[in-house]
Design an enzyme around this catalytic site. Sequence first.
Site, mmCIF file in Angstrom:
data_model
loop_
_atom_site.group_PDB
_atom_site.id
_atom_site.type_symbol
_atom_site.label_atom_id
_atom_site.label_comp_id
_atom_site.label_asym_id
_atom_site.label_seq_id
_atom_site.Cartn_x
_atom_site.Cartn_y
_atom_site.Cartn_z
ATOM 1 N N LYS A 72 0.809 -1.231 0.000
ATOM 2 C CA LYS A 72 0.000 0.000 0.000
ATOM 3 C C LYS A 72 0.840 1.278 0.000
ATOM 4 C CE LYS A 72 -4.243 -1.859 1.995
ATOM 5 N NZ LYS A 72 -5.338 -1.650 2.936
ATOM 6 N N GLY A 132 -4.474 1.213 19.271
ATOM 7 C CA GLY A 132 -3.514 0.880 18.237
ATOM 8 C C GLY A 132 -2.864 2.124 17.645
ATOM 9 N N GLY A 135 -0.266 1.299 10.988
ATOM 10 C CA GLY A 135 -0.570 2.024 9.755
ATOM 11 C C GLY A 135 -2.036 2.402 9.650
HETATM 12 P P1 NAP Z 1 0.030 -2.867 12.117
HETATM 13 O O1 NAP Z 1 0.590 -1.657 11.421
HETATM 14 O O2 NAP Z 1 0.822 -4.112 12.172
HETATM 15 O O3 NAP Z 1 -0.289 -2.396 13.647
HETATM 16 C C1 NAP Z 1 -0.654 -3.339 14.604
HETATM 17 C C2 NAP Z 1 -1.143 -2.640 15.881
HETATM 18 O O4 NAP Z 1 -1.544 -3.674 16.807
HETATM 19 C C3 NAP Z 1 -0.082 -1.814 16.594
HETATM 20 O O5 NAP Z 1 -0.691 -0.758 17.271
HETATM 21 C C4 NAP Z 1 0.499 -2.844 17.599
HETATM 22 O O6 NAP Z 1 1.073 -2.252 18.749
HETATM 23 C C5 NAP Z 1 -0.770 -3.565 18.013
HETATM 24 N N1 NAP Z 1 -0.468 -4.897 18.534
HETATM 25 C C6 NAP Z 1 -0.082 -5.989 17.813
HETATM 26 N N2 NAP Z 1 0.095 -7.041 18.645
HETATM 27 C C7 NAP Z 1 -0.154 -6.581 19.900
HETATM 28 C C8 NAP Z 1 -0.152 -7.193 21.190
HETATM 29 N N3 NAP Z 1 0.154 -8.487 21.341
HETATM 30 N N4 NAP Z 1 -0.488 -6.439 22.268
HETATM 31 C C9 NAP Z 1 -0.800 -5.133 22.117
HETATM 32 N N5 NAP Z 1 -0.839 -4.496 20.920
HETATM 33 C C10 NAP Z 1 -0.520 -5.210 19.831
HETATM 34 O O7 NAP Z 1 -1.394 -3.285 11.534
HETATM 35 P P2 NAP Z 1 -2.390 -2.401 10.636
HETATM 36 O O8 NAP Z 1 -2.018 -2.548 9.215
HETATM 37 O O9 NAP Z 1 -2.473 -1.039 11.236
HETATM 38 O O10 NAP Z 1 -3.789 -3.194 10.828
HETATM 39 C C11 NAP Z 1 -4.495 -3.170 12.057
HETATM 40 C C12 NAP Z 1 -5.819 -3.906 11.943
HETATM 41 O O11 NAP Z 1 -6.700 -3.282 11.019
HETATM 42 C C13 NAP Z 1 -5.695 -5.360 11.463
HETATM 43 O O12 NAP Z 1 -6.270 -6.171 12.462
HETATM 44 C C14 NAP Z 1 -6.526 -5.456 10.219
HETATM 45 O O13 NAP Z 1 -7.321 -6.638 10.200
HETATM 46 C C15 NAP Z 1 -7.452 -4.266 10.337
HETATM 47 N N6 NAP Z 1 -7.864 -3.763 8.992
HETATM 48 C C16 NAP Z 1 -9.171 -3.850 8.630
HETATM 49 C C17 NAP Z 1 -9.582 -3.404 7.374
HETATM 50 C C18 NAP Z 1 -11.039 -3.516 6.962
HETATM 51 O O14 NAP Z 1 -11.346 -3.294 5.787
HETATM 52 N N7 NAP Z 1 -11.935 -3.810 7.868
HETATM 53 C C19 NAP Z 1 -8.646 -2.847 6.488
HETATM 54 C C20 NAP Z 1 -7.319 -2.774 6.896
HETATM 55 C C21 NAP Z 1 -6.938 -3.239 8.151
HETATM 56 P P3 NAP Z 1 2.624 -1.761 18.740
HETATM 57 O O15 NAP Z 1 2.620 -0.440 18.040
HETATM 58 O O16 NAP Z 1 2.978 -1.656 20.169
HETATM 59 O O17 NAP Z 1 3.404 -2.812 17.998
#
Ligand code: NAP
Length: 291
Positions: A72, A132, A135
């Site tokens: 992305k 969170g 990204g």
């Molecule tokens: P990302 O950049 O990997 O960020 C992950 C987040 O989760 C960070 O804030 C991380 O905290 C936290 N995290 C991960 N493991 C953890 C743990 N064990 N304990 C506490 N915090 C934890 O992911 P992203 O791309 O932003 O995506 C986030 C979510 O959005 C995903 O679940 C995805 O399914 C969802 N999403 C949904 C859609 C939709 O269309 N509905 C579209 C896109 C994404 P740290 O910063 O401390 O590492």
Amino acid sequence: MVEINGKTYTCGLIGNPVEHTMSPVIHNNLADATGENLVYVPFHVATGLLGDAVKGAFGLNILGMNVTVPYKSDVIPFLSDIDPLAERIGAVNTLVRTSEGYKGYNTDMPGLLRAMKKDGVSVEGENIILLGAGGVARAVAMLLADNGASKIYILNRTVDKAQKIADEINGYVGKNIVEVKRNDEYSTLPQNVKYLAVQATSVGMYPKVDEAVIEDEAFYNMLHTGYDLIFNPLETKFMKLTKASGANAFHGYRMLLYQGVIAYELWTGKAVPDELAEEVYVKMLAAMNVD
Ligand code: NAP
């Protein structure tokens, strides 16, 4: 279904992996229902071949593409133009063909806003807890600030990441609308209001469905609504805990629907009525084997 002939337009998805995508269900059903001569196919793009994929797509007269993980942000240098919202977010999930190349858009955030409206969840004037600072959370924080949130508290395991987002947004809007805390500091938030919580961590996603980023009942008692961006499973532990406290809970499957609907509207130039979007949503649920 669309009968493929010499005038059929192709759209597709580029990502790695793409095997479990729901996007063909969204776009092929929309094409069918709107009578558009268009097919949508997933393209697995191997590491190192993103530039070739975008150039090749243009050469093959492909009308539009969705872009998913992990491309992305990486796709941006290969575009001829970028929409201001996508540029500010720093992530593109939709490419629209122009005479010079592809223009990049972000339909994830407008998709979330449209899904929230459909679910009857408003942002305007709300006190919001954003769980969170990845990204997606960064983009959601911008969306919430742009749409009249009164206050946004970002709670994250890594506070520095949340602080970076807060500094960026506070600088952009010119006031301190965003504050940050560690996940376990929620009890220090003002207790005289009820919150809308947006769950934007990856905790609770399939297969680790028995986890929630905060498990304490006291946190959920602070909410009037919990909106999880996760869509697999359709009822996360965060949602179960939210409901148990008497608050409303929603999942991220409608966001997935509407990011696709908005991309389809950009490719075809035709508005998708809400009733049609809901028909497609039913087909997405069926494809996921739930009613
Ligand atoms: P990302 O950049 O990997 O960020 C992950 C987040 O989760 C960070 O804030 C991380 O905290 C936290 N995290 C991960 N493991 C953890 C743990 N064990 N304990 C506490 N915090 C934890 O992911 P992203 O791309 O932003 O995506 C986030 C979510 O959005 C995903 O679940 C995805 O399914 C969802 N999403 C949904 C859609 C939709 O269309 N509905 C579209 C896109 C994404 P740290 O910063 O401390 O590492």
